[in-house]
Write a protein that holds these residues in place. Structure first.
Motif, PDB file in Angstrom:
ATOM      1  N   ALA A  50     -28.962   7.752  32.855  1.00 41.03           N
ATOM      2  CA  ALA A  50     -28.275   8.000  31.582  1.00 41.03           C
ATOM      3  C   ALA A  50     -29.200   8.677  30.565  1.00 41.03           C
ATOM      4  O   ALA A  50     -28.774   9.565  29.828  1.00 41.03           O
ATOM      5  CB  ALA A  50     -27.734   6.694  31.012  1.00 41.03           C
ATOM      6  N   ASN A  51     -30.454   8.287  30.547  1.00 42.86           N
ATOM      7  CA  ASN A  51     -31.384   8.816  29.538  1.00 42.86           C
ATOM      8  C   ASN A  51     -32.045  10.138  29.910  1.00 42.86           C
ATOM      9  O   ASN A  51     -32.382  10.914  29.022  1.00 42.86           O
ATOM     10  CB  ASN A  51     -32.476   7.785  29.235  1.00 42.86           C
ATOM     11  CG  ASN A  51     -31.973   6.643  28.403  1.00 42.86           C
ATOM     12  OD1 ASN A  51     -31.018   6.770  27.644  1.00 42.86           O
ATOM     13  ND2 ASN A  51     -32.613   5.490  28.543  1.00 42.86           N
ATOM     14  N   TYR A  52     -32.252  10.384  31.201  1.00 44.50           N
ATOM     15  CA  TYR A  52     -33.100  11.521  31.578  1.00 44.50           C
ATOM     16  C   TYR A  52     -32.482  12.530  32.535  1.00 44.50           C
ATOM     17  O   TYR A  52     -32.893  13.685  32.556  1.00 44.50           O
ATOM     18  CB  TYR A  52     -34.404  11.007  32.204  1.00 44.50           C
ATOM     19  CG  TYR A  52     -35.131  10.025  31.337  1.00 44.50           C
ATOM     20  CD1 TYR A  52     -35.681  10.419  30.120  1.00 44.50           C
ATOM     21  CD2 TYR A  52     -35.251   8.697  31.701  1.00 44.50           C
ATOM     22  CE1 TYR A  52     -36.345   9.514  29.307  1.00 44.50           C
ATOM     23  CE2 TYR A  52     -35.907   7.781  30.898  1.00 44.50           C
ATOM     24  CZ  TYR A  52     -36.456   8.201  29.705  1.00 44.50           C
ATOM     25  OH  TYR A  52     -37.095   7.307  28.900  1.00 44.50           O
ATOM     26  N   SER A  53     -31.536  12.143  33.331  1.00 44.19           N
ATOM     27  CA  SER A  53     -31.088  13.002  34.422  1.00 44.19           C
ATOM     28  C   SER A  53     -30.425  14.299  33.969  1.00 44.19           C
ATOM     29  O   SER A  53     -30.600  15.332  34.590  1.00 44.19           O
ATOM     30  CB  SER A  53     -30.143  12.224  35.330  1.00 44.19           C
ATOM     31  OG  SER A  53     -29.958  12.911  36.529  1.00 44.19           O
ATOM     32  N   TYR A  54     -29.665  14.233  32.893  1.00 48.43           N
ATOM     33  CA  TYR A  54     -28.893  15.405  32.487  1.00 48.43           C
ATOM     34  C   TYR A  54     -29.388  16.045  31.190  1.00 48.43           C
ATOM     35  O   TYR A  54     -28.734  16.932  30.648  1.00 48.43           O
ATOM     36  CB  TYR A  54     -27.410  15.024  32.331  1.00 48.43           C
ATOM     37  CG  TYR A  54     -26.769  14.658  33.658  1.00 48.43           C
ATOM     38  CD1 TYR A  54     -26.358  15.640  34.551  1.00 48.43           C
ATOM     39  CD2 TYR A  54     -26.583  13.323  34.017  1.00 48.43           C
ATOM     40  CE1 TYR A  54     -25.774  15.302  35.761  1.00 48.43           C
ATOM     41  CE2 TYR A  54     -26.000  12.983  35.218  1.00 48.43           C
ATOM     42  CZ  TYR A  54     -25.596  13.975  36.088  1.00 48.43           C
ATOM     43  OH  TYR A  54     -25.012  13.641  37.291  1.00 48.43           O
ATOM     44  N   GLY A  55     -30.511  15.606  30.680  1.00 55.14           N
ATOM     45  CA  GLY A  55     -31.012  16.170  29.430  1.00 55.14           C
ATOM     46  C   GLY A  55     -30.041  15.893  28.297  1.00 55.14           C
ATOM     47  O   GLY A  55     -29.575  14.774  28.116  1.00 55.14           O
ATOM     48  N   GLU A  56     -29.704  16.929  27.547  1.00 51.91           N
ATOM     49  CA  GLU A  56     -28.778  16.789  26.408  1.00 51.91           C
ATOM     50  C   GLU A  56     -27.313  16.727  26.860  1.00 51.91           C
ATOM     51  O   GLU A  56     -26.446  16.345  26.088  1.00 51.91           O
ATOM     52  CB  GLU A  56     -28.966  17.945  25.426  1.00 51.91           C
ATOM     53  CG  GLU A  56     -30.325  17.967  24.746  1.00 51.91           C
ATOM     54  CD  GLU A  56     -30.570  16.741  23.882  1.00 51.91           C
ATOM     55  OE1 GLU A  56     -29.654  16.325  23.140  1.00 51.91           O
ATOM     56  OE2 GLU A  56     -31.678  16.175  23.971  1.00 51.91           O
TER      57      GLU A  56
END
Length: 136
Positions: A50-56
């Motif tokens: 949730a925090n890092y995989s998709y960036g913004e």
């Protein structure tokens, strides 16, 4: 057989994903100690996606849970189509160092490894797939 459900990869969906996990734990009669260990590992992985995989951007995360009868093994798969990242490549933290002296990162995957019997990472067809295995 693995039953799976897809969630938007947002922290706000952690509770819904956890409810799905709890339903499966009930179905497979997972004991309290193993539940706690698996919840801890799962929450760490879901939060990282949730925090890092998709960036913004916001993508999806698929959560799958199954049971292998022949080995009494609970299997949890977490898949996403975000940035390729193998959490197992992260060096284990040096726990002999004071918390202030340790570099940031690595403690989460360390905790995951300590709470499951095995963990596997694959990058298949543009998807990160982390699989947790726990004897129950």
């Amino acid at each position: 057989m693995i039953d799976s459900k897809v969630f938007l990869a947002k922290i706000a969906n952690l509770n819904a994903a956890n409810e799905f996990l709890q339903e499966k734990f009930d179905e497979y009669n997972v004991l309290p100690k193993e539940r706690f260990q698996l919840e801890l590992a799962f929450e760490e992985l879901f939060t990282n996606v949730a925090n890092y995989s998709y960036g913004e951007d916001t993508g999806k995360v698929e959560v799958g849970v199954g049971y292998e009868d022949d080995e009494c093994l609970l299997v949890i798969k977490i898949s996403d189509k975000g940035v390729p990242f193998n959490p197992l490549d992260k060096e284990e933290p040096d726990l002999t160092l004071n918390a202030d002296d340790r570099p940031i990162g690595g403690l989460g995957i360390f905790m995951i490894k300590k709470n499951v019997d095995d963990i596997k990472y694959d990058y298949i067809d543009g998807e990160n797939v982390v699989t947790l295995y726990k004897k129950i």
